[in-house]
Design a protein around this motif. Structure first.
Motif: not given
Length: 725
Positions: A450-462
């Motif tokens: 779920i937190e694997k957002s790479g270098n996209s705009w979103a920094d996902i924190q579960a």
């Protein structure tokens, strides 16, 4: 921590602010933005930068802070409506009429009051509440105590300039550029008369001065005092500079983020990006020469060495700081200065090098004479510019997004909710999960995917994982679910809005028409026997009190304080007259920037809309006040610059002379705020002979001169506000 608000006069500056970590930016479109000569943004570009800013958690405030003429008001409102739909977080507005229009016709648009309104008192903020304003950009003349008082006003935010150029005049009160150069500062066309050269004469004799830039202040920088402003309750730290470079924007934001933790290198990089020398300003009680940059009115950079010799085509420099190829330089000596670039650097052996260190002696070619002993100043750091450009290109700023995952067991979907910091959220679900036959989808594996957002705009924190044990869903399906949710959240964050315009139903109360004369005087001998309402900021018998910007109330007020007649707030359209009435004033004096035709157009528009005469006066005679300053050139040159009621300006004749030959008279008000008046009168008595209520302002006129002008004005019979041709 208060918001850090950065200028973005161009797309490159916007990207620099984003990369540096600004919380918000302010920018403008080509019309109504108070920086007519900045790059600015068209509507499509505005939509793009707003969407990009919002994806990275940055707000966008759009400046619409020029005064508006009657025939511009609907166009300005239409632009405001477009900006609302584009997603602008707020408009920064000076014109009271536009505030009134937005409150009653587009109430969902957030409005911030521009520093052009010169707000420095809590009562003025309370008045602006009546027009729907939610934030005020305070006057740069405010002391720390005044800032604290304003910040205490309930349900109103405060924004304070913390770094950048200063206006020497109260913002919104400067007519110098408009009168002398035909370019209105209130219309975004300032010619920067304050940065020009002057001499000051006392009774006809020039005074000695340390320089010729007698109206040019240093640049403000209170970045070491941000804790004091935070404790005072300030909500937003504003950086000046929509005309400045991306390098300046990046350095200023970086230094503001660090505050007292800035290193020497941080401070030098900021000064090299742009500086006229720094002052802590009025908020930290800087006065006189510590406030002014009288030696020069432009970027001075930082000293990096001294010229030790050379020829007309090549000079030798001993360095005290590093020098890099392509650096911008300025050479300053007692009687002159010159500029150049370090395009070629030769070391002591004559070898061409890319850079040199402190302590080295190098030679560079020059195109004009530079004497030995000249100070060498860095005005453009090429290495730092390249560093910032890389930072901008590599910008990895992300928006922290909270994720919650829920599942009730086999046969039920995996439900993923993503929530942005502002509360915007989306929920997506997968196909039903299966019972695990081998390694199941445990919380650790699920969190990782779920937190694997790479270098996209979103920094996902579960943050929440509520799933049953023993379930299975392919990793590819989890990834697809995450990508779907991120895409939908992006669409929601960057979505445009639909403006809901409401019907305009406001009506003014029936009011007694304004007729006759309003006469303002500066001296007791100017109080004559004659008709009209006589007023003065000075305690002169036979006059009502006109409150200056820094007092709370009077019969007539120069600001949005407590009073009956509003005189001095750039009222330039019929909607602004209505705004004044909505705040409780019974009459206004129109802006001197209006032509005779524009005055008539304004009065007619008001009458047509509301069915009654406009409670407004027009100035028919005056020597125009060019500036109102919380700085005294007279006391600064004659005494200590601390302005302790010296009254020199009323005991002698002080004249400021420009290089264009024009003369301006200096005459302080009761609290030693210096006024600069044009020496040539503006006489519109005949031109405005049909205006029912007319204003006269006497400044340096003798009693005899005032009597002649008053006689001429009373001889003209204006059109009654209740009658017609």
């Amino acid at each position: 921590m208060p918001e850090i608000l950065a200028p973005a006069g161009s797309r490159d500056s916007f990207e620099a602010a984003l990369a540096a970590g600004a919380d918000a930016v302010y920018l403008a479109m080509p019309r109504f933005g108070a920086r007519a000569y900045a790059a600015n943004f068209d509507l499509n570009e505005m939509r793009e930068v707003i969407a990009r800013a919002h994806l990275h958690g940055m707000k966008v405030y759009v400046t619409m802070n020029t005064i508006l003429f009657e025939d511009e008001t609907e166009e300005a409102f239409a632009q405001a409506k477009d900006l609302y739909e584009a997603g602008a977080d707020a408009l920064i507005v000076q014109d009271l009429g536009l505030m009134h229009m937005l409150k009653h016709r587009l109430p969902e648009m957030e409005v911030h009051a521009s520093t052009q309104l010169s707000v420095n008192r809590p009562g003025q903020m309370e008045q602006l509440k009546k027009l729907g304003v939610t934030r005020v950009v305070l006057a740069r003349e405010c002391s720390l105590k005044e800032i604290e008082s304003c910040a205490a006003v309930q349900d109103m935010e405060t924004e304070v300039f913390v770094h950048g150029a200063l206006c020497i005049s109260y913002s919104g009160q400067c007519q110098f550029s408009a009168v002398r150069h035909g370019r209105s500062g209130n219309r975004g066309q300032c010619a920067q008369a304050c940065r020009m050269r002057y001499t000051l004469e006392k009774d006809g004799k020039a005074l000695d001065a340390p320089g010729e830039y007698l109206l040019s202040p240093r640049d403000l920088s209170v970045l070491d005092d941000l804790d004091k402003l935070t404790n005072a309750g300030v909500d937003s730290f504003k950086i000046e500079g929509r005309m400045k470079s991306p390098l300046y924007v990046y350095e200023a934001v970086e230094n503001a983020r660090l505050g007292r933790r800035r290193t020497r290198e941080d401070r030098l990089a900021l000064a090299a990006a742009f500086s006229r020398g720094f002052t802590r300003g009025r908020m930290m009680n800087a006065q006189g020469r510590e406030f002014m940059a009288m030696e020069a009115g432009n970027h001075q950079g930082i000293s990096i060495g001294q010229v030790t010799g050379g020829s007309r085509s090549r000079i030798r420099i001993r360095l005290t700081m590093p020098l890099h190829q392509e650096d911008g330089l300025r050479f300053v000596w007692e009687k002159g200065s010159a500029g150049g670039h370090a395009n070629f650097i030769y070391d002591s052996r004559g070898k061409l090098v890319h850079e040199a260190a402190p302590g080295q002696e190098v030679e560079i070619p020059v195109s004009e004479y530079v004497p030995a002993g000249a100070d060498v100043r860095l005005t453009m750091d090429a290495a730092r510019t390249r560093f910032v450009e890389r930072k901008v290109q590599e910008n990895s700023r992300q928006l922290t997004v909270a994720a919650s995952v829920f599942n009730e067991g086999p046969g039920k979907p995996l439900i993923l909710t993503l929530t942005a910091p502002d509360g915007t959220s989306v929920t997506c679900q997968s196909e039903p999960v299966q019972p695990a036959t081998g390694r199941g989808l445990d919380a650790a594996r699920l969190k990782k995917q779920i937190e694997k957002s790479g270098n996209s705009w979103a920094d996902i924190q579960a943050e929440s994982l509520q799933v049953e044990e023993g379930i299975f869903l392919p990793v590819s399906a989890v990834n697809a679910l995450r990508r779907q949710a991120v895409t939908r959240l992006e669409e929601k964050i960057t979505a445009t809005r639909t403006a809901r315009e409401t019907d305009y139903a406001w009506k003014p109360a029936a009011a007694k028409p304004m007729e006759g004369l309003l006469v303002e005087i500066q001296r007791p001998e100017q109080r004559l026997d004659g008709p009209g309402l006589w007023m003065s900021q000075f305690p002169i018998p036979g006059t009502v009190h006109k409150a200056p910007l820094y007092e709370d109330k009077g019969e007539v007020v120069s600001h949005l304080g407590e009073g009956r007649i509003l005189d001095g707030m750039n009222i330039s359209n019929s909607w602004a007259i209505a705004a004044a009435q909505e705040m409780g004033y019974v009459g206004v004096v129109l802006s001197e920037e209006l032509s005779a035709d524009q005055i008539r157009q304004t009065l007619e528009a008001y009458g047509q809309r509301y069915g009654q005469p406009a409670p407004a006066a027009a100035v028919v005679y005056q020597k125009r006040r060019l500036m109102l300053m919380d700085h005294c050139p007279v006391n600064t040159l004659e005494k200590d610059g601390r302005r302790q009621g010296c009254s020199l300006c009323r005991q002698h004749k002080y004249v400021l002379k420009g290089m264009d030959g024009a003369s301006q008279r200096l005459y302080g008000d009761p609290a030693c705020h210096m006024q600069i008046f044009d020496e040539e009168p503006q006489d519109r008595i005949r031109e405005l002979d049909r205006i029912p209520c007319r204003a006269i302002r006497f400044t340096t006129e003798s009693a005899e001169e005032a009597a002649g002008i008053l006689a001429e004005a009373t001889a003209v019979q204006p059109l009654s506000s209740s009658g017609g041709d």
